[in-house]
Design an enzyme around this catalytic site. Structure first.
Site, PDB file in Angstrom:
ATOM      1  N   GLY A  37      -0.162  -8.321   2.800  1.00 47.23           N
ATOM      2  CA  GLY A  37      -1.030  -8.205   1.234  1.00 47.23           C
ATOM      3  C   GLY A  37      -2.117  -7.937   2.162  1.00 47.23           C
ATOM      4  N   ALA A  76       7.625 -11.094  -0.433  1.00 41.28           N
ATOM      5  CA  ALA A  76       8.991 -10.786   0.487  1.00 41.28           C
ATOM      6  C   ALA A  76       8.404  -9.538   0.858  1.00 41.28           C
ATOM      7  CB  ALA A  76       9.819  -9.554  -0.171  1.00 41.28           C
ATOM      8  N   TYR A 142      18.211  -6.654   3.885  1.00 40.73           N
ATOM      9  CA  TYR A 142      17.361  -6.207   3.012  1.00 40.73           C
ATOM     10  C   TYR A 142      17.884  -6.598   1.615  1.00 40.73           C
ATOM     11  CZ  TYR A 142      13.291  -4.903  -0.698  1.00 40.73           C
ATOM     12  OH  TYR A 142      12.662  -4.751  -1.481  1.00 40.73           O
ATOM     13  N   HIS A 190       7.115   4.878   4.351  1.00 44.87           N
ATOM     14  CA  HIS A 190       7.946   5.604   3.441  1.00 44.87           C
ATOM     15  C   HIS A 190       7.573   7.204   2.860  1.00 44.87           C
ATOM     16  CE1 HIS A 190       8.271   1.191   1.938  1.00 44.87           C
ATOM     17  NE2 HIS A 190       8.921   2.233   1.638  1.00 44.87           N
TER      18      HIS A 190
HETATM   19  N1  UDP Z   1      12.149  10.577   4.411  1.00 47.40           N
HETATM   20  C1  UDP Z   1      12.574  11.677   5.494  1.00 47.40           C
HETATM   21  N2  UDP Z   1      11.539  11.403   6.176  1.00 47.40           N
HETATM   22  C2  UDP Z   1      10.210  10.515   6.728  1.00 47.40           C
HETATM   23  C3  UDP Z   1      10.705   9.537   5.495  1.00 47.40           C
HETATM   24  C4  UDP Z   1      11.476   8.886   4.483  1.00 47.40           C
HETATM   25  O1  UDP Z   1      12.203  12.282   5.123  1.00 47.40           O
HETATM   26  O2  UDP Z   1       9.315  10.439   7.345  1.00 47.40           O
HETATM   27  C5  UDP Z   1      13.137  11.030   2.892  1.00 47.40           C
HETATM   28  C6  UDP Z   1      13.934   9.975   3.271  1.00 47.40           C
HETATM   29  O3  UDP Z   1      14.815   9.852   4.342  1.00 47.40           O
HETATM   30  C7  UDP Z   1      14.458   9.540   1.894  1.00 47.40           C
HETATM   31  C8  UDP Z   1      12.698   9.287   1.508  1.00 47.40           C
HETATM   32  O4  UDP Z   1      12.552  10.219   1.987  1.00 47.40           O
HETATM   33  O5  UDP Z   1      15.302  10.094   1.530  1.00 47.40           O
HETATM   34  C9  UDP Z   1      12.500   8.772   1.079  1.00 47.40           C
HETATM   35  O6  UDP Z   1      12.577   7.573   2.062  1.00 47.40           O
HETATM   36  P1  UDP Z   1      11.799   6.241   1.608  1.00 47.40           P
HETATM   37  O7  UDP Z   1      11.500   5.947   2.706  1.00 47.40           O
HETATM   38  O8  UDP Z   1      10.228   6.777   1.699  1.00 47.40           O
HETATM   39  O9  UDP Z   1      11.878   5.554   0.825  1.00 47.40           O
HETATM   40  P2  UDP Z   1      13.528   4.930   1.124  1.00 47.40           P
HETATM   41  O10 UDP Z   1      14.292   6.116   0.290  1.00 47.40           O
HETATM   42  O11 UDP Z   1      14.146   4.827   1.601  1.00 47.40           O
HETATM   43  O12 UDP Z   1      13.096   3.124  -0.013  1.00 47.40           O
END
Ligand code: UDP
Length: 329
Positions: A37, A76, A142, A190
């Site tokens: 954080g 967390a 997780y 993300h």
């Molecule tokens: N994703 C992607 N490129 C990146 C990061 C994520 O294509 O650099 C895709 C990932 O495969 C998923 C979606 O974006 O289908 C959302 O991924 P994120 O990691 O944001 O969240 P998650 O769904 O894993 O919680």
């Protein structure tokens, strides 16, 4: 005087929830280890304690000093990849420490808790949109670390009268509309922050993980909920616990999905930048489609999402990333 204790209140979702509660004139106190954080995400005026949820004496002191009557528990670890390589760390930090924390709270007479759970408890879903009563088969530690806490709450309810709501988040995204607080993870994994960092030139390109999924454009579909709507869900859950609703589990999403390419194309349009995109291999453990069934939270808490259209999500996140290209540093 009574207060709501927010653990992880200096984190992404916690800091937005602190802000919304304060706007409603609810007294809050924040406990955050600042491992992930950011102190600057919490206003100066908010009582703030840097420490760990497993510090029994510190938690007792906070509860007694501030008259804590309920808790929203965000604190967390939340990196899926890290949980694969260090499962023991996740079972300790998330599951074991929460068990100790809640046990301490119960001894102090605090019986109401809103808990951050995750759609990762479902694993690879059989039915989409995913109803809460779907089978839970997490495919990473997780998800299991959170599922074990949900399961433990049922027994703590029977034995000690714990009143609890577990919110299973889908994809939390966006930032405060004024761009003053937002997502600042290290490492960032993300999609939306990475797309916007590519737009800012802080990364060469955005990688699309898999273009051969069984979806309309071949890329994964996710249910993206604006962090302000997600924060509101916690406030409604807290109010509901005061009104004696039945404890339980609620999905928090929009019930709608967008593909990776739809997200990237909206970001290109809103930023006016031709963000470089490269196709990459699938990321392991990514199901083609994750969408929440949301009628339970809509009906029970009256949650209506207000900010979760893709335009508001991306334009708020863009404002945050453009104004704070190094996060809170
Ligand atoms: N994703 C992607 N490129 C990146 C990061 C994520 O294509 O650099 C895709 C990932 O495969 C998923 C979606 O974006 O289908 C959302 O991924 P994120 O990691 O944001 O969240 P998650 O769904 O894993 O919680």
């Amino acid at each position: 005087m009574s207060s709501i204790l927010i653990t992880g209140g200096a984190g992404y979702i916690g800091s937005h929830t602190v802000r919304i509660l304060r706007e409603k004139s609810v007294q809050v106190v924040v406990l955050d280890s600042l491992v992930t954080g950011h102190r600057k995400a919490v206003p100066e005026e908010v009582p703030f304690y840097q420490g760990d949820i497993s510090d029994v004496g510190l938690v007792r002191n906070i509860v007694e000093t501030h008259g804590v009557e309920a808790v929203i528990h965000f604190a967390a670890l939340s990196l899926v990849g890290e949980s694969m390589s260090k499962p023991d760390l996740y079972f300790y930090e998330n599951t074991a420490k929460t068990n100790l924390f809640v046990s301490n709270l119960l001894q102090l007479g605090v019986k109401k808790i809103v808990f951050s759970s995750t759609a990762a408890v479902y694993g690879l879903p059989e039915i989409v949109p995913i109803p809460e009563e779907s089978p839970t088969n997490p495919i990473n530690p997780y998800g299991l670390s959170k599922l074990m806490i949900e399961a433990s709450f049922r027994w703590l309810e029977k034995a000690y009268g714990l009143k609890w709501v577990a919110l299973r988040y889908f994809n939390a995204v966006g930032a405060s509309l004024d761009g003053s607080i937002g997502e600042a993870h290290w490492p960032e994994t993300h999609l939306i922050p990475l797309v916007l960092k590519a737009a800012l030139g802080q990364r060469d390109a955005i990688q699309v993980f898999g273009t051969d999924y069984n979806t309309m454009d071949g890329t994964c579909i996710r249910d993206y909920i604006h962090v302000l709507d997600l924060a509101e869900a916690h406030v409604l859950a807290l109010e509901a616990l005061d009104h004696q609703i039945k404890s339980g589990i609620f999905n928090v999403g929009t019930g709608e999905g967008f593909s990776v390419l739809q997200v990237i194309n909206t970001a290109k349009k809103l930023t006016g930048i031709d963000i470089p995109v490269v196709e990459a291999a699938r990321r392991s453990g990514d199901p083609d489609r994750l969408i929440a069934k949301v009628n339970k939270i809509e009906k029970t808490f009256g949650l209506r999402t207000r900010y979760s259209d893709l335009e508001t999500i991306i334009s708020s996140a863009w404002k945050w990333h453009r104004n704070n290209s190094n996060g809170y540093d």
